[in-house]
Design a protein around this motif. Structure first.
Motif, PDB file in Angstrom:
ATOM      1  N   CYS A  67      -3.479 -13.466  32.378  1.00 54.86           N
ATOM      2  CA  CYS A  67      -2.542 -14.037  32.995  1.00 54.86           C
ATOM      3  C   CYS A  67      -1.966 -13.953  34.427  1.00 54.86           C
ATOM      4  O   CYS A  67      -1.553 -14.757  35.147  1.00 54.86           O
ATOM      5  N   ILE A  68      -2.506 -12.651  34.827  1.00 51.46           N
ATOM      6  CA  ILE A  68      -1.969 -12.264  36.262  1.00 51.46           C
ATOM      7  C   ILE A  68      -2.792 -13.143  37.172  1.00 51.46           C
ATOM      8  O   ILE A  68      -2.278 -13.368  38.294  1.00 51.46           O
ATOM      9  N   ARG A  78       8.230 -15.516  34.012  1.00 49.75           N
ATOM     10  CA  ARG A  78       7.643 -15.422  35.653  1.00 49.75           C
ATOM     11  C   ARG A  78       6.520 -14.470  35.731  1.00 49.75           C
ATOM     12  O   ARG A  78       6.879 -13.386  35.340  1.00 49.75           O
ATOM     13  N   LEU A  79       5.783 -14.433  36.615  1.00 51.89           N
ATOM     14  CA  LEU A  79       4.766 -13.581  36.996  1.00 51.89           C
ATOM     15  C   LEU A  79       4.406 -13.668  38.700  1.00 51.89           C
ATOM     16  O   LEU A  79       4.441 -14.973  39.047  1.00 51.89           O
ATOM     17  N   ASP A  84       4.287 -13.699  45.664  1.00 54.51           N
ATOM     18  CA  ASP A  84       4.082 -15.128  45.095  1.00 54.51           C
ATOM     19  C   ASP A  84       3.838 -15.329  43.440  1.00 54.51           C
ATOM     20  O   ASP A  84       3.439 -14.726  43.039  1.00 54.51           O
ATOM     21  N   LEU A  85       4.646 -16.478  43.213  1.00 53.42           N
ATOM     22  CA  LEU A  85       4.371 -16.939  41.782  1.00 53.42           C
ATOM     23  C   LEU A  85       3.176 -17.094  41.483  1.00 53.42           C
ATOM     24  O   LEU A  85       2.361 -17.903  42.239  1.00 53.42           O
ATOM     25  N   VAL A  86       2.442 -16.738  40.391  1.00 52.07           N
ATOM     26  CA  VAL A  86       1.271 -16.979  39.907  1.00 52.07           C
ATOM     27  C   VAL A  86       1.189 -18.237  39.164  1.00 52.07           C
ATOM     28  O   VAL A  86       1.847 -18.692  38.491  1.00 52.07           O
ATOM     29  N   GLY A  87       0.302 -19.223  39.698  1.00 49.40           N
ATOM     30  CA  GLY A  87       0.183 -20.589  39.267  1.00 49.40           C
ATOM     31  C   GLY A  87       1.197 -21.585  39.340  1.00 49.40           C
ATOM     32  O   GLY A  87       0.838 -22.604  38.946  1.00 49.40           O
ATOM     33  N   ARG A 106      -5.618 -18.523  45.639  1.00 43.58           N
ATOM     34  CA  ARG A 106      -4.760 -17.328  45.424  1.00 43.58           C
ATOM     35  C   ARG A 106      -5.715 -16.302  44.665  1.00 43.58           C
ATOM     36  O   ARG A 106      -5.377 -15.103  44.791  1.00 43.58           O
ATOM     37  N   ARG A 107      -6.498 -16.784  43.873  1.00 50.35           N
ATOM     38  CA  ARG A 107      -7.170 -15.749  42.890  1.00 50.35           C
ATOM     39  C   ARG A 107      -8.236 -15.061  43.766  1.00 50.35           C
ATOM     40  O   ARG A 107      -8.675 -14.098  43.260  1.00 50.35           O
TER      41      ARG A 107
END
Length: 271
Positions: A67-68, A78-79, A84-87, A106-107
């Motif tokens: 998920c990260i 939220r992650l 930065d928010l993930v996704g 981002r990845r």
């Protein structure tokens, strides 16, 4: 994606490169059909920290790791990674899912090493490490080759650069996989039980590379059954069970003096 943070308002930005944590999870939920795999995960990983996740199979450790970097989409919560928010993007009280191209961009900042090595069998160790910088970051082949040679030397494979995966041991293949992840110059490294597929005598050579990364200040989240590594190298340790954080603290404290009965039961079988 549903919202479990109450008002839906985001906490104050964490700020890239600032004092905030590298990873922050708030009430993270993930389900596969009717099976709830993550049930409200809250945790923080500081910049430069080695953060170890332990627990029985099926406790949600690997799912949380995926998920990260948005290989799995969370259902609620939220992650954040480095602020930065993930996704997702947030506008007002609403979240909007990013396009895959944005997610992939981002990845790039997050390296991941899996249980299985996932090397390209038709490429040499050198070519495996060169591939992503050339194809994804647009690096010249000359620069990518020089970088790959340095990284393979760094993980102790200077004499195996032109070998194909089938000509390498499991430990050597995993070290190539680590070099490949480092070639993208990530700010965060995720390790999903990187030694579980190795013969016992090959485990040490992979853990030695991870120790070296820790000494150099790499932020690492490590799902592992190697309790000695967690105790010696880890800065923080979380014990997960049934999709929840059961106990957290310094590795030495949790491993030598667990407070929760479920933690004690688990550790009695693995220590």
């Amino acid at each position: 994606m549903s919202d479990t943070t109450g008002t839906g308002a985001a906490p104050a930005p964490l700020g890239t490169g600032g004092p905030g944590p590298m990873v922050r999870a708030e009430r993270v939920h993930k389900s596969f059909g009717l099976v709830e795999v993550l049930r409200g995960i809250d945790l923080e990983v500081r910049n430069g920290e080695v953060f170890c996740l332990v627990g029985p199979s099926g406790s949600g450790k690997s799912t949380f790791l995926r998920c990260i970097n948005h290989l799995e989409k969370i259902n609620a919560g939220r992650l954040w990674v480095d602020g930065d928010l993930v996704g997702y993007r947030q506008k007002g009280d609403k979240l909007y899912e990013m396009r895959e191209r944005e997610v992939a961009r981002r990845r790039r900042d997050i390296g991941m090493v899996f249980q299985r090595f996932n090397l390209f069998p038709h490429m040499t160790a050198l070519e495996n490490v060169m591939e992503a910088p050339v194809q994804v970051k647009g690096k010249s082949r000359k620069a990518a080759r020089e970088q790959a040679e340095r990284l393979l030397e760094r993980v102790g494979l200077a004499d195996r650069m032109r070998n194909y995966p089938a000509q390498l041991s499991g430990g050597q293949q995993q070290r190539v996989a680590i070099a490949r992840a480092l070639a993208m110059e990530p700010k965060l490294m995720l390790f999903d039980e990187p030694t579980s597929a190795l013969d016992p005598e090959l485990v040490g050579e992979v853990l030695d590379v991870m120790r070296q990364l820790a000494e150099e200040g790499m932020t690492m989240i490590v799902v592992t059954h190697e309790m000695g590594f967690a105790r010696e190298v880890g800065d923080s340790l979380v014990f997960m069970d049934a999709g929840m954080v059961v106990e957290a603290g310094s590795p030495r404290e949790v491993l030598t003096n667990p407070q929760h009965e479920r933690t004690r039961a688990f550790l009695s079988k693995v220590l």
